[in-house]
Scaffold this active site. Structure first.
Site, PDB file in Angstrom:
ATOM      1  CG  ASN A  44     -14.147   1.984 -22.405  1.00 36.19           C
ATOM      2  OD1 ASN A  44     -13.042   1.490 -22.581  1.00 36.19           O
ATOM      3  ND2 ASN A  44     -15.258   1.323 -22.689  1.00 36.19           N
ATOM      4  CD  GLU A  45     -14.399  -0.433 -26.078  1.00 35.04           C
ATOM      5  OE1 GLU A  45     -15.600  -0.775 -26.150  1.00 35.04           O
ATOM      6  OE2 GLU A  45     -13.472  -1.257 -25.956  1.00 35.04           O
ATOM      7  CG  ASP A  46     -18.121   7.139 -25.192  1.00 36.27           C
ATOM      8  OD1 ASP A  46     -18.317   5.933 -24.938  1.00 36.27           O
ATOM      9  OD2 ASP A  46     -18.403   8.051 -24.405  1.00 36.27           O
TER      10      ASP A  46
END
Length: 872
Positions: free
Chosen positions: A463-465
């Site tokens: 998630n969102e890395d």
């Protein structure tokens, strides 16, 4: 002494059914009745749920534990050693718990194990840095709460055996690891950077909706197993011919212990056997048997078909005796993630058994910071809400946990698709060799555990890395395809997301698509709206755009977007015990909102759109209307785009649920009290829905000067697979008087199957026509099946006095009418009461009927409220 079959099932657990059995007083000897003789053959499992004690490791005082699974905060609460962290400011007062080491112990019951049996201690989950001792000797060290462990203790049990587990502080251990591995750039959003070193649920470090509560303990089951041979895993590998509705593939199992005997596989549907066959074990302890089901009931998401679940079972036999058996429920379906070049970029939508599905739904965070207390009943209520709200997909977010079995079982049963992140969130994760191995072990174990669940239709790497990588300028050369090079950069976790994880999914769950991250789009920037999935946070976060243009800001799949709202007043009164703090800007209420800058953001959207309130309950209503309106504008437009050449494949609101009582983006609060947005989304996502909308006019840019004219359009969306004949009605109603200001429009239409039907376009003359609403209704066979109402924006410029609202109870129906257009009518959310609708716009001449369940004849009528009611 013999016991009954029902007692046997309780003893063994449902995972290991043991029909036609008698038991000795020794729970580890299961005796099969065969021709009057008893043979101790079968595997036996015993959960170690009771008899535990715990203590702070550096003290001598042991305290009782109610049951395992557990975490230390629950046991401290049970023993009245800490205040409830969920009320007032108590989270601060319990911070010390996460900085201590805690020890759990239990005395194992005495056993008489025959020499030829193998005995194992099984730990389904230890949170997180755990040292396990048996009679004082270390038998296991674990540093990953998501890896299950099995320890062979054959010959070590002597009677009165002591099992002891010491849990070090994950917070302090993580900080130590960060100091040891200093050559990495520790960057993250939410929590502290040390969390990146440790395979513990990332939200435990605190998030912008959750508290800092660093748990420890045996958070999943601990049990003993005794067996000669056991079925370690059972799975299917199959392909679906959707045209022929046939399934063919392999039934597979893996055996541990003595590699002897043969396996009988069986497939049943509703108690009827549809396949049975027997095969021998291979040298590596596996067994595979080909199968074909010529006419199969395929599994669909709810609303698109049925959810038939087949029971697949395997029984292990040696010398005519059954040693072990195992069964799993699974559904057969074909999943495609359709990514094809088109006129604006590349599509991103799901096709299930040949049917394109608009994946409207929600993001899911763990439903409690203390997950062992989430009951099966509570899980069922959450997933049933998805179905009742016409939501088809839930995204298991990467900062949470690999969920409990019941979560996935319910999604299979009720037909909710799962987007599943791997557990990495908002960070630049390090990749030293031991950590990479732990990640691989965790992911392999969990994907194997879940591979029979038909509801899982995509895995995403994180998630969102990738967003953080862009934001911080970390190295990412998409054209470099050498994984060894990736490990040498300052963004080494690419090696995890683009090598380790896709290989694991390909090996263990090849029918499920893999996506490197969320958001991610073929190496392009994560904000690219033409490819991949998108997290659209320029409403609320970022540039804080008007929510009225949400629909223009979407991408090919909108996997995150949201708007905050206060929870129910009863929820606030539960966590705020000081009456003097019950006002919108109090310290306690601010403390129970972890979002950065939430005061400014809530205030911005309130003052832009509504006449503001200072009293708590009217203020709550306004924040909930902001959320309801914002999400409606997004969902409505994005679903319309799905029917227009699949330009948008889905929308998942952030978020469905909360992990504690808090003001957040959730559309249902911690106590499962629905906010108005829940109902607004249910209407937009209904199988057939109508939309009406006038063109946006930015009143702030034009200094409140109205547009001379406004274009408007009407459309219908449908997920039905057949064409339907219907009638559309559009009324133009004065906001001031409720009268029709011009002739209504009526039009017969044929609704496009699984698509969008453009109905009509028109123009509003703002110079000569008084402010009015556009009220659209859709009729099928003279019955109203869908409604939508469009209002002049912003609503703060309108007056809502003397609406003439009337509420009448008629049995299980509540009838709501209004003499003038009424905005945001809501009933109170009372525990135990279910409502079929809410957040309603009521217009003259249209009687709204709301079904109510759980309200007795003698109960107080439900309270209700609408926009402007407090100003009358």
């Amino acid at each position: 002494m013999a016991i009954s079959p029902s007692q046997a099932e309780n003893l063994l657990g449902s995972r290991y059914p043991c029909p036609s059995v008698a038991f000795s007083t020794n729970p580890f000897v299961c005796l099969i009745a065969t021709g009057g003789k008893m043979k101790d053959q079968r595997m036996v499992n015993e959960d170690l749920t009771t008899g535990w004690n715990f203590k702070q490791t550096d003290t001598e005082v042991w305290l009782p534990v109610k049951k395992v699974p557990t975490v230390v905060h629950l046991d401290l609460l049970d023993n009245k050693k800490i205040p409830d962290p969920y009320t007032d400011l108590n989270e601060i007062d319990v911070e010390w718990v996460g900085k201590k080491s805690w020890t759990y112990r239990v005395t194992l019951p005495g056993h008489t194990i025959r020499n030829e049996f193998r005995t194992e201690l099984v730990f389904d989950g230890l949170d997180t840095f755990a040292t396990v001792k048996l009679n004082g000797s270390v038998i296991l060290k674990s540093d990953n709460m998501f890896i299950p462990h099995r320890v062979n203790v054959t010959g070590l049990l002597k009677g009165n055996d002591q099992l002891e587990i010491e849990f070090d502080s994950a917070l302090l251990k993580a900080r130590d690891l960060q100091k040891v591995h200093q050559d990495h750039k520790y960057l993250c959003w939410n929590g502290e950077p040390a969390r990146l070193t440790t395979r513990k649920a990332q939200y435990h470090w605190g998030w912008d909706w959750g508290p800092v509560l660093m748990t420890a303990g045996p958070w999943r089951a601990v049990h003993l197993e005794s067996f000669k041979s056991r079925i370690a895993d059972l799975w299917t590998e199959y392909e679906v011919d959707t045209a022929e509705r046939s399934v063919h593939g392999w039934l597979c199992t893996r055996i541990e212990g003595q590699n002897v005997g043969e396996v009988t596989f069986c497939i049943e549907m509703a108690g009827e056997q549809v396949f049975k066959g027997t095969t021998s074990l291979e040298e590596d302890g596996t067994a595979r048997l080909a199968f074909t089901l010529p006419k199969t009931d395929l599994w669909y998401p709810h609303g698109y078909g049925k959810q038939p679940l087949y029971q697949v079972s395997a029984a292990l036999f040696a010398n005519g005796s059954e040693l072990d058996s195992r069964s799993k429920n699974t559904g057969f379906r074909h999943v495609e993630l359709v990514q094809q070049i088109d006129k604006i970029g590349k599509s991103f939508f799901f096709r299930i058994n040949g049917i394109d599905v608009f994946c409207g739904g929600s993001n899911w965070i763990p439903a409690d910071n203390f997950t062992p207390r989430i009951s099966d009943t509570r899980y069922r209520k959450w997933i049933q809400m998805m179905v009742d709200g016409n939501q088809h997909m839930i995204r298991v977010w990467g900062g949470g946990i690999w969920e409990e079995d019941v979560f996935y079982d319910l999604c299979d049963e009720l037909g909710v698709l799962i987007w599943h992140d791997f557990l990495f969130g908002c960070g630049n994760y390090p990749c030293w060799p031991e950590l990479l191995q732990s990640i691989e072990n965790e992911s392999s174990a969990q994907v194997q555990r879940l591979r029979h669940h038909c509801s899982i239709v995509i895995y995403a790497g994180n998630n969102e890395d990738y967003q953080l990588q862009e934001s911080e300028g970390l190295t990412y050369d998409y054209e470099d395809k050498d994984p060894e090079n990736w490990l040498k950069t300052d963004f080494p976790a690419r090696y995890v997301y683009e090598k380790i994880l896709p290989n694991i999914v390909r090996k263990y769950s090849p029918s499920v698509p893999y996506h490197p991250g969320s958001p991610w789009g073929d190496g392009k920037i994560t904000s690219d709206k033409t490819v991949g999935d998108l997290h659209q946070w320029n409403v609320w976060h970022g540039t804080q755009e008007k929510y009225q243009i949400f629909d223009t800001m979407g991408g090919r799949f909108n996997s995150e977007f949201g708007m905050e709202a206060f929870p129910h007043i009863d929820t606030i009164k539960w966590f705020c015990t000081d009456p003097s703090q019950l006002y919108p800007q109090s310290r306690v209420l601010d403390f129970h909102n972890k979002a950065d800058g939430h005061e400014r953001r809530i205030a911005t959207y309130l003052v832009e759109n509504f006449r503001t309130q200072t009293e708590l309950e009217p203020f709550i209503h306004l924040t909930q209307l902001v959320q309801s309106e914002a999400l409606m504008f997004g969902y409505r437009g994005w679903r319309k785009r799905f029917g227009q050449d699949r330009l948008c494949g889905g929308a998942l609101v952030w978020q469905l649920d909360d992990c504690w009582p808090v003001t957040s983006w959730a559309i249902v609060d911690y106590f499962q009290r629905k906010k108005p947005a829940y109902y607004a989304l249910a209407r937009v996502l209904a199988p057939i829905a109508i939309g009406i909308q006038r063109a946006h006019h930015d009143w702030s840019v034009t200094h409140a000067h109205p547009a001379a004219t406004s274009n408007f359009e009407v459309w219908v969306v449908s997920s039905r697979q057949e064409e339907i004949t219907a009638k559309v009605e559009v009324k133009f109603l004065s906001i001031k008087s409720g009268a029709e200001i011009k002739t209504k429009i009526e039009k017969e239409i044929r609704i496009t199957p699984n698509g969008t039907t453009d109905v009509l376009k028109g123009v509003i003359d703002n110079t000569n026509e008084e402010p009015h609403v556009l009220a659209a209704r859709l009729f099928i066979d003279d019955a109203v099946v869908a409604r939508d109402v469009d209002w002049p924006q912003p609503l703060k410029y309108l007056s809502f006095e003397d609406r003439g609202v009337e509420v009448v109870y008629r049995g299980a129906l509540i009838q709501v009418t209004a003499k003038k257009p009424t905005k945001g009518f809501v009933f109170e959310e009372r525990d135990g009461i279910l409502l079929s609708d809410g957040a309603i716009d009521v217009v003259p001449g249209d009687e709204i009927k709301v079904r109510v369940t759980g309200l007795g004849d003698g109960d107080e009528p439900l309270k209700w409220r609408y926009l402007g009611q407090d100003e009358e």
